[in-house]
Design a protein around this motif. Sequence first.
Motif, mmCIF file in Angstrom:
data_model
loop_
_atom_site.group_PDB
_atom_site.id
_atom_site.type_symbol
_atom_site.label_atom_id
_atom_site.label_comp_id
_atom_site.label_asym_id
_atom_site.label_seq_id
_atom_site.Cartn_x
_atom_site.Cartn_y
_atom_site.Cartn_z
ATOM 1 N N TYR A 272 0.862 -1.190 0.000
ATOM 2 C CA TYR A 272 0.000 0.000 0.000
ATOM 3 C C TYR A 272 0.892 1.230 0.000
ATOM 4 O O TYR A 272 1.950 1.244 0.627
ATOM 5 C CB TYR A 272 -0.862 0.042 1.282
ATOM 6 C CG TYR A 272 -2.112 -0.791 1.223
ATOM 7 C CD1 TYR A 272 -3.348 -0.202 1.009
ATOM 8 C CD2 TYR A 272 -2.066 -2.173 1.393
ATOM 9 C CE1 TYR A 272 -4.503 -0.962 0.963
ATOM 10 C CE2 TYR A 272 -3.212 -2.939 1.344
ATOM 11 C CZ TYR A 272 -4.433 -2.329 1.128
ATOM 12 O OH TYR A 272 -5.579 -3.069 1.078
ATOM 13 N N ARG A 273 0.435 2.261 -0.683
ATOM 14 C CA ARG A 273 1.107 3.554 -0.632
ATOM 15 C C ARG A 273 0.249 4.505 0.192
ATOM 16 O O ARG A 273 -0.951 4.295 0.342
ATOM 17 C CB ARG A 273 1.308 4.110 -2.038
ATOM 18 C CG ARG A 273 2.279 3.275 -2.860
ATOM 19 C CD ARG A 273 2.493 3.872 -4.205
ATOM 20 N NE ARG A 273 1.273 3.658 -5.005
ATOM 21 C CZ ARG A 273 1.195 3.808 -6.305
ATOM 22 N NH1 ARG A 273 2.242 4.191 -6.986
ATOM 23 N NH2 ARG A 273 0.073 3.592 -6.953
ATOM 24 N N GLU A 274 0.868 5.544 0.699
ATOM 25 C CA GLU A 274 0.130 6.503 1.528
ATOM 26 C C GLU A 274 -1.017 7.151 0.768
ATOM 27 O O GLU A 274 -1.984 7.596 1.375
ATOM 28 C CB GLU A 274 1.075 7.562 2.082
ATOM 29 C CG GLU A 274 1.987 7.005 3.155
ATOM 30 C CD GLU A 274 2.829 8.075 3.816
ATOM 31 O OE1 GLU A 274 2.300 9.180 4.078
ATOM 32 O OE2 GLU A 274 4.007 7.801 4.067
ATOM 33 N N TYR B 72 -5.085 3.116 3.127
ATOM 34 C CA TYR B 72 -3.776 3.078 3.783
ATOM 35 C C TYR B 72 -3.892 3.198 5.307
ATOM 36 O O TYR B 72 -3.343 2.384 6.046
ATOM 37 C CB TYR B 72 -2.866 4.181 3.230
ATOM 38 C CG TYR B 72 -1.520 4.229 3.893
ATOM 39 C CD1 TYR B 72 -0.497 3.384 3.478
ATOM 40 C CD2 TYR B 72 -1.266 5.107 4.950
ATOM 41 C CE1 TYR B 72 0.753 3.418 4.088
ATOM 42 C CE2 TYR B 72 -0.017 5.141 5.565
ATOM 43 C CZ TYR B 72 0.980 4.303 5.135
ATOM 44 O OH TYR B 72 2.209 4.322 5.743
ATOM 45 N N GLU B 73 -4.601 4.203 5.791
ATOM 46 C CA GLU B 73 -4.726 4.417 7.238
ATOM 47 C C GLU B 73 -5.477 3.280 7.917
ATOM 48 O O GLU B 73 -5.130 2.870 9.018
ATOM 49 C CB GLU B 73 -5.402 5.761 7.536
ATOM 50 C CG GLU B 73 -4.531 6.974 7.233
ATOM 51 C CD GLU B 73 -3.247 7.017 8.071
ATOM 52 O OE1 GLU B 73 -3.275 6.621 9.258
ATOM 53 O OE2 GLU B 73 -2.215 7.446 7.522
ATOM 54 N N LYS C 202 -3.049 0.400 8.125
ATOM 55 C CA LYS C 202 -2.020 0.709 9.123
ATOM 56 C C LYS C 202 -2.562 0.507 10.540
ATOM 57 O O LYS C 202 -1.907 -0.101 11.379
ATOM 58 C CB LYS C 202 -1.537 2.146 8.924
ATOM 59 C CG LYS C 202 -0.363 2.534 9.774
ATOM 60 C CD LYS C 202 0.101 3.931 9.424
ATOM 61 C CE LYS C 202 1.241 4.347 10.318
ATOM 62 N NZ LYS C 202 1.668 5.719 10.035
ATOM 63 N N ASP D 95 7.255 -0.804 -1.011
ATOM 64 C CA ASP D 95 7.144 -0.037 -2.248
ATOM 65 C C ASP D 95 7.563 -0.972 -3.387
ATOM 66 O O ASP D 95 8.714 -1.417 -3.448
ATOM 67 C CB ASP D 95 8.057 1.189 -2.177
ATOM 68 C CG ASP D 95 7.931 2.093 -3.392
ATOM 69 O OD1 ASP D 95 7.602 1.603 -4.493
ATOM 70 O OD2 ASP D 95 8.169 3.303 -3.240
#
Length: 194
Positions: free
Chosen positions: A25-27, A32-33, A36, A55
Motif C-alpha cells: 500500500y502507498r500513503e 492506507y490508514e 495501518k 514499495d
Amino acid sequence: RYTVSQQTEQILGNLESPVMAYCFYREINQNYEVVKDLLSSYKKASPGFDYRFVDLDREPMLDKKFDISIYETIVLEQGDQFLKVMEPTEHAMTNTLIRLTRGSDKKKIYFSRGNGELDMESTESLGIAFLKMALNDANYETESLNLMSVPEIPEDCSILAVIGPVNDPPLEVIESLDRYLMSGGRLFIALEPG
C-alpha cells in the motif's frame, strides 16, 4: 478501531512461529490508514506478528516472490508459506491467518442429510449455504453425509452437524451416532423450536 476481537487475539496468542505481513500500500491509497491501524492492532496483540509497508518500485524482488502486480495487497508469511489477504478487514485478515497457520491441517465438518435437514447448498430461507461458506473461509472442509446410506461416520469427521431435521432418525442411525460419540466424536444438533 484500535482493538481486535477476542477470536483474533486468541489466534494471535497461539502463533507457533512468527508471521510477517507485507503491505503493498502507498500513503495515497484510499485504505492506507485503515490497513495501518489494523496491522498495528495485530502487532499490539502479539509479539509474534509484525508488518511492514513495501514499495513495489524499490523492492521488485518481493513482488516476484509473492506474485504481486498491483498495490493494495497484503501478504501474510509464516516460514516458507504465504497467503494473500483479499480485503483490508479484520475478518479477512484473521481468516487468512487461520488458513496460513493451520496449513494442511483442515478439520472436516459433515452435514447430515436423509432426515429432512436444511440444505447446505441452498441460499434460500431453508438453506445454510452461507454457514458453509463461512466455515470454508475459516479453513474447514464441509461435506454432506447421508446417514441412511453409511454404516459408520467417517474417521476424518471432526464434527457431525445435524441441522433442522424433520424426521427422527431410524434406530440404525442412532446406533451409528452412539458409536461415533463413544469413540470421541463430536455432534452438533440444531432443532426447530417446539
